[in-house]
Design a protein around this motif. Structure first.
Motif, short mmCIF file in Angstrom:
data_model
loop_
_atom_site.label_atom_id
_atom_site.label_comp_id
_atom_site.label_asym_id
_atom_site.label_seq_id
_atom_site.Cartn_x
_atom_site.Cartn_y
_atom_site.Cartn_z
N SER A 1 59.90 -34.57 14.35
CA SER A 1 60.70 -34.12 13.23
C SER A 1 60.01 -32.94 12.57
N VAL A 2 60.80 -32.07 11.97
CA VAL A 2 60.26 -30.85 11.41
C VAL A 2 60.90 -30.57 10.06
N ASP A 3 60.10 -30.00 9.15
CA ASP A 3 60.60 -29.62 7.84
C ASP A 3 60.53 -28.11 7.70
N THR A 4 61.39 -27.52 6.89
CA THR A 4 61.32 -26.10 6.57
C THR A 4 61.38 -25.93 5.08
N SER A 5 60.89 -24.77 4.64
CA SER A 5 60.80 -24.54 3.21
C SER A 5 62.14 -24.22 2.57
N ASP A 6 63.16 -23.89 3.38
CA ASP A 6 64.44 -23.51 2.76
C ASP A 6 65.33 -24.71 2.47
N GLY A 7 64.88 -25.88 2.88
CA GLY A 7 65.64 -27.08 2.59
C GLY A 7 66.90 -27.23 3.40
N SER A 8 67.07 -26.45 4.43
CA SER A 8 68.29 -26.50 5.22
C SER A 8 68.34 -27.68 6.16
N GLY A 9 67.16 -28.24 6.42
CA GLY A 9 67.11 -29.35 7.37
C GLY A 9 67.01 -28.90 8.80
N LYS A 10 66.92 -27.57 8.99
CA LYS A 10 66.76 -27.05 10.35
C LYS A 10 65.56 -26.15 10.40
N GLY A 11 64.78 -26.29 11.47
CA GLY A 11 63.63 -25.43 11.65
C GLY A 11 64.06 -24.09 12.21
N ASP A 12 63.09 -23.22 12.41
CA ASP A 12 63.38 -21.90 12.95
C ASP A 12 63.91 -21.97 14.37
N SER A 13 63.67 -23.05 15.04
CA SER A 13 64.17 -23.19 16.40
C SER A 13 65.61 -23.69 16.44
N GLY A 14 66.16 -23.97 15.28
CA GLY A 14 67.54 -24.37 15.21
C GLY A 14 67.78 -25.84 15.38
N TRP B 1 56.86 -12.39 28.98
CA TRP B 1 58.10 -11.81 28.44
C TRP B 1 58.93 -12.87 27.75
N ILE B 2 58.99 -14.06 28.35
CA ILE B 2 59.72 -15.17 27.73
C ILE B 2 59.10 -15.53 26.39
N ALA B 3 57.77 -15.62 26.38
CA ALA B 3 57.08 -15.98 25.13
C ALA B 3 57.30 -14.93 24.05
N MET B 4 57.24 -13.65 24.43
CA MET B 4 57.41 -12.58 23.45
C MET B 4 58.80 -12.61 22.83
N LYS B 5 59.80 -13.03 23.60
CA LYS B 5 61.17 -13.06 23.07
C LYS B 5 61.41 -14.20 22.09
N GLN B 6 60.41 -15.08 21.93
CA GLN B 6 60.59 -16.22 21.03
C GLN B 6 60.11 -15.95 19.62
N TYR B 7 59.84 -14.66 19.28
CA TYR B 7 59.23 -14.39 17.99
C TYR B 7 60.12 -14.79 16.81
N LYS B 8 61.44 -14.76 17.00
CA LYS B 8 62.33 -15.17 15.90
C LYS B 8 62.30 -16.68 15.71
N LYS B 9 62.08 -17.42 16.78
CA LYS B 9 62.06 -18.88 16.69
C LYS B 9 60.70 -19.40 16.23
N LEU B 10 59.66 -18.60 16.47
CA LEU B 10 58.30 -19.01 16.10
C LEU B 10 57.65 -17.89 15.28
N PRO B 11 58.20 -17.62 14.10
CA PRO B 11 57.72 -16.45 13.32
C PRO B 11 56.26 -16.54 12.90
N PHE B 12 55.80 -17.74 12.53
CA PHE B 12 54.42 -17.85 12.07
C PHE B 12 53.42 -17.75 13.22
N THR B 13 53.81 -18.24 14.39
CA THR B 13 52.96 -18.10 15.56
C THR B 13 52.75 -16.63 15.89
N PHE B 14 53.82 -15.85 15.85
CA PHE B 14 53.72 -14.45 16.23
C PHE B 14 53.14 -13.58 15.11
N THR B 15 53.35 -13.99 13.87
CA THR B 15 52.67 -13.28 12.77
C THR B 15 51.16 -13.38 12.96
N TYR B 16 50.70 -14.59 13.30
CA TYR B 16 49.28 -14.80 13.52
C TYR B 16 48.78 -14.00 14.72
#
Length: 579
Positions: free
Chosen positions: A20-33, A318-333
């Motif tokens: 299970s995953v939590d997000t800060s926006d309270g939407s109930g959905k993580g960045d991965s959807g 290439w697959i991993a690089m395309k996941q930056y929208k789904k894993l924003p904090f991983t790629f920010t780091y």
């Protein structure tokens, strides 16, 4: 390098109420959807072998031997020493001695149709080495996710590094500086690769230690909460990371102390430096071989039909690089660490060049300085781990403390541009540098590795640690090339520090405070807008990033079964149960 039995890991998630995953926006959905609740718990297959004491200790001992004294220290000193002896003072012309009492302080070598400063030649060799590391990580890094390829990959690059170090016995005269450069590069490249592929093993070990399994069982029985389990699991990762780093520092101390047994009684022997390199490498062979004996098999999925080990890595990156929208904090780091590692690694090389010049390439003096760094590194690694464990401080906060000193090192070097009283011009400053580096930069390596482990989707370790390898070692093909151009233009080593200070500062700001800098083809003007947001949104939220990573891994669990990555649009995830 072994892999977890992925076909048995990720399929568990769909039926596992622990995910299970939590997000800060309270939407109930993580960045991965994926619809989520509060806490992300990475799945672990009970069929995976539990880490034995022999396996864990052999893992520690490998790093004890792989401490960098030879390929990252003595080899560079020997190479720079031979190159300086073969070079000449450009002020006095060919045939002059760079080490003469009345020398100008500059030293050049024939290079192509002209000449190049020895310091620039050393930096060029580093830059090319990092470029080759990039090729290694992108071509075969992610291929380690398949079968037992990773296990044999680590063994192969380790043996090559050992061979390059033993071959240093042939470097006995200045006219062999070209061979010294080649052997240094081979050793440095394979040494850097061993660090990356060795580090990729530790998240899987941490998930399968007896303590980690016991925690998991307690959680499943309801004896501890999800939040408590998440904190304790993170501390277990930090424990293994810090202990392995401590072993590297202990190995550093022991190796340097052993070297004194040669350097002191044979101080007048012209081949003593070569003997020291052989002794240093022999220590690594003696301690490192046990990992390949006691490592338990945890193979990954078979290589998909139509794929090849030399091409699948590029596809995975290439697959991993395309996941930056789904894993924003991983790629920010990853992006921030790319800049930070480039700055720190190049700063270390530049300070080493200044240090070698100051102490006339003395193996003995470098050994004393290395001992000061190694002893303080061991103390600080244990101290930081105790502080973190006692007060349960997050990995990110501990990492931030080390970042401050990362910035201060090139800042101190900058002072040397305007005065000879400070800024790496005096003997005491190099002692202070090695002590401070030991106290704060040894924990830096442990916490940076743990940060990556926290933000890596379970079961995709090599895919993302391959990117981490690019951010860490391979990123530094930029800094050395920029700095060598500055030195060639100005003839002053210290003129390279301002660039490194700016690089380390920018990267640290992003890790500490910065907002997400990711947008497809973000125009330069948007960078300013993104940086303004650093005051109100944390750049690398490790907790949310870890939960996004687990959710993303669940959505793409078919990869574990087939070895073929299914796109977001084609994937039909089963809705996970709520905790």
């Amino acid at each position: 390098m072994s892999r977890l039995p992925l076909p048995e890991i990720l399929p568990e998630i769909s039926a596992n109420p622990l995910v299970s995953v939590d997000t800060s926006d309270g939407s109930g959905k993580g960045d991965s959807g994926i619809e989520t609740t509060e806490v992300a718990i990475a799945p672990v297959s009970k069929d995976e072998p539990i880490v034995t004491r022999k396996e864990l200790w052999s893992y520690y001992l490998y790093y004890n031997g792989d401490n960098g004294v030879g390929p990252n220290g003595y080899s560079m000193t020997l190479f720079q020493s031979l190159a300086t002896a073969a070079g000449y003072d450009p002020v006095k012309g060919p045939g002059s001695d760079c080490s003469a009492p009345d020398a100008s302080g500059q030293c050049v070598l024939p290079w192509g149709s002209g000449t190049k400063a020895v310091s620039s030649v050393v930096l060029v060799s580093n830059g090319v080495s990092f470029a080759v590391m990039t090729l290694i990580f992108t071509t075969i890094g992610s291929a380690a996710d398949y079968g037992s390829f990773g296990r044999w990959l680590l063994l192969t690059i380790t043996v090559i590094c050992w061979g390059a170090q033993f071959a240093s016995m042939s470097l006995t005269s200045p006219d062999r500086w070209g061979v010294a450069m080649a052997l240094y590069m081979i050793g440095f490249i394979t040494y850097g690769a061993t660090l990356v592929f060795y580090a990729a093993v530790f998240p899987r070990l941490a998930r399968n230690t007896p303590h980690a399994r016991d925690l998991r069982e307690k959680y499943e029985r309801g004896e501890i909460s999800a939040e408590e389990y998440e904190v304790e699991e993170s501390l277990e990762k930090n424990r293994i990371s810090n202990i392995s780093t401590m072993h590297s520092n202990i190995g550093y101390i022991v190796t340097l102390a052993l070297n004194l047994s040669l350097l002191l009684p044979r101080a007048n022997d012209p081949k003593v430096n070569n003997y020291v390199l052989v002794l240093t490498n022999g220590y690594w062979v003696l301690l490192g071989i046990w990992w390949f004996i006691f490592q338990q098999p945890r193979p990954g999925p078979t290589l998909p039909k139509g794929e090849h080990y030399l091409t699948v890595g590029w596809k995975q990156i290439w697959i991993a690089m395309k996941q930056y929208k789904k894993l924003p904090f991983t790629f920010t780091y990853l992006i921030a660490f790319f800049l930070l590692a480039d700055g720190l690694n190049t700063t270390g090389t530049l300070v080493s060049i200044c240090q070698n010049d100051k102490f006339s390439f003395s193996f003995l003096q470098n050994t004393y300085l290395g001992l000061a760094q190694a002893i303080t590194s061991t103390i600080s690694t244990l101290g930081f781990w105790y502080i973190q464990k006692y007060w349960k401080i997050s990995t990110k906060k501990m990492f931030i403390v080390t970042n401050v000193v990362t910035i201060l090192i090139p800042l101190w070097g900058m002072i040397g541009i305007w005065t000879d009283k400070f800024g790496f011009h005096n003997v005491w400053e190099f002692w202070a540098y090695n002590v401070m580096f030991g106290l704060f930069q040894a924990p830096y390596y442990a916490f940076s590795q743990t940060m990556m482990a926290e933000l890596t989707p379970p079961g995709f370790d090599n895919m993302f640690f391959g990117l981490f390898g690019l951010s860490n070692r391979a990123s530094s093909m930029i800094g050395p090339n920029v700095i060598q151009a500055i030195i060639d233009h100005t003839g002053d080593n210290w003129k390279g520090f301002p660039f490194l200070f700016a690089l380390c500062t920018a990267a640290s700001i992003v890790i500490w405070f910065g907002a997400s800098l990711f947008s497809p083809l973000m125009p330069p003007l948007l960078l300013t807008q993104a940086l303004i947001g650093m005051w109100w949104r944390a750049a690398v939220d490790v907790t949310t990033g870890r939960r996004d990573a687990v959710a993303w891994a669940e959505k793409h669990r078919s990869y574990a079964q087939t070895g073929v990555f299914v796109s977001e649009e084609d994937a039909v995830p089963e809705k996970p149960k709520k905790a």
